[in-house]
Design a protein around this motif. Structure first.
Motif, PDB file in Angstrom:
ATOM      1  N   GLU A  52       0.839  -1.442   0.153  1.00  0.00           N
ATOM      2  CA  GLU A  52      -0.540  -0.129   0.116  1.00  0.00           C
ATOM      3  C   GLU A  52       1.112   1.276  -0.245  1.00  0.00           C
ATOM      4  O   GLU A  52       0.510   2.175  -0.809  1.00  0.00           O
ATOM      5  N   ARG A  55       2.367   1.455  -3.528  1.00  0.00           N
ATOM      6  CA  ARG A  55       1.049   2.153  -4.465  1.00  0.00           C
ATOM      7  C   ARG A  55       0.705   3.562  -4.242  1.00  0.00           C
ATOM      8  O   ARG A  55       0.510   4.571  -5.092  1.00  0.00           O
ATOM      9  N   LYS A  60      -0.544   6.073  -8.022  1.00  0.00           N
ATOM     10  CA  LYS A  60      -1.797   4.972  -8.144  1.00  0.00           C
ATOM     11  C   LYS A  60      -2.695   5.304  -7.800  1.00  0.00           C
ATOM     12  O   LYS A  60      -3.012   5.092  -5.976  1.00  0.00           O
ATOM     13  N   PRO A  61      -3.953   5.202  -8.292  1.00  0.00           N
ATOM     14  CA  PRO A  61      -5.051   5.265  -7.825  1.00  0.00           C
ATOM     15  C   PRO A  61      -5.342   3.932  -7.067  1.00  0.00           C
ATOM     16  O   PRO A  61      -4.789   2.647  -7.070  1.00  0.00           O
ATOM     17  N   PRO A  62      -6.126   3.977  -5.379  1.00  0.00           N
ATOM     18  CA  PRO A  62      -7.065   2.337  -4.646  1.00  0.00           C
ATOM     19  C   PRO A  62      -7.265   1.897  -5.439  1.00  0.00           C
ATOM     20  O   PRO A  62      -8.174   1.290  -6.647  1.00  0.00           O
ATOM     21  N   LEU A  63      -7.849   0.416  -5.312  1.00  0.00           N
ATOM     22  CA  LEU A  63      -7.925  -0.819  -5.939  1.00  0.00           C
ATOM     23  C   LEU A  63      -8.629  -0.389  -5.747  1.00  0.00           C
ATOM     24  O   LEU A  63      -9.919  -0.522  -4.560  1.00  0.00           O
ATOM     25  N   GLN A  64     -10.219  -1.315  -6.497  1.00  0.00           N
ATOM     26  CA  GLN A  64     -11.629  -1.055  -6.271  1.00  0.00           C
ATOM     27  C   GLN A  64     -11.997  -2.792  -5.504  1.00  0.00           C
ATOM     28  O   GLN A  64     -11.800  -3.582  -5.988  1.00  0.00           O
ATOM     29  N   MET A  65     -12.762  -2.402  -4.776  1.00  0.00           N
ATOM     30  CA  MET A  65     -13.242  -2.564  -4.383  1.00  0.00           C
ATOM     31  C   MET A  65     -14.392  -4.054  -4.575  1.00  0.00           C
ATOM     32  O   MET A  65     -15.399  -3.297  -5.060  1.00  0.00           O
ATOM     33  N   GLY A  66     -13.476  -5.207  -4.370  1.00  0.00           N
ATOM     34  CA  GLY A  66     -14.902  -6.765  -5.262  1.00  0.00           C
ATOM     35  C   GLY A  66     -16.246  -6.320  -4.455  1.00  0.00           C
ATOM     36  O   GLY A  66     -16.670  -6.772  -3.888  1.00  0.00           O
ATOM     37  N   THR A  67     -17.405  -6.674  -5.358  1.00  0.00           N
ATOM     38  CA  THR A  67     -18.667  -6.064  -5.091  1.00  0.00           C
ATOM     39  C   THR A  67     -19.433  -7.280  -5.823  1.00  0.00           C
ATOM     40  O   THR A  67     -20.343  -7.338  -5.404  1.00  0.00           O
ATOM     41  N   SER A  68     -19.247  -8.252  -6.441  1.00  0.00           N
ATOM     42  CA  SER A  68     -19.652  -9.530  -7.335  1.00  0.00           C
ATOM     43  C   SER A  68     -20.625  -9.691  -5.857  1.00  0.00           C
ATOM     44  O   SER A  68     -21.013 -10.197  -6.990  1.00  0.00           O
TER      45      SER A  68
END
Length: 103
Positions: A52, A55, A60-68
């Motif tokens: 982190e 990053r 770099k932008p933060p990682l996207q949270m998985g919402t699947s």
């Protein structure tokens, strides 16, 4: 006759008021001396945070949270008119909502 007319009560009240005023006027830096010193944090070298920090340093932008896992699924196209398929879909949605409430 008021209590301020009695000299010793008046003197005690004035002393209390002055002490209270001095405490109120103390600078915040003086108030911090009353607390215990903060412990030294060494989380900068923690392996879980190393990626982190890299990053953030790279901009770099933060990682996207998985919402699947939170998505609701409708029955398949060939079972859209099947009541039991819709009932099963509603039960899955209720279980998902219950799990979110429990967490």
């Amino acid at each position: 006759m008021t209590t301020m007319a009695i000299p010793w009560i008046r003197n005690k009240w004035i002393a209390w008021w002055r002490k209270r005023s001095v405490v109120a006027l103390r600078k915040p830096s003086h108030l911090l001396k009353d607390f215990l010193p903060l412990p030294k944090f060494t989380f900068q070298d923690h392996p879980m945070l190393a990626k982190e920090f890299e990053r953030v340093r790279a901009g770099k932008p933060p990682l996207q949270m998985g919402t699947s896992r939170y998505g609701l699924e409708a029955p398949p196209a060939n079972k859209r008119n099947d009541e039991s398929a819709w009932r099963l879909s509603v039960q899955k949605a209720q279980r998902l909502l219950q799990r979110q409430v429990i967490r």
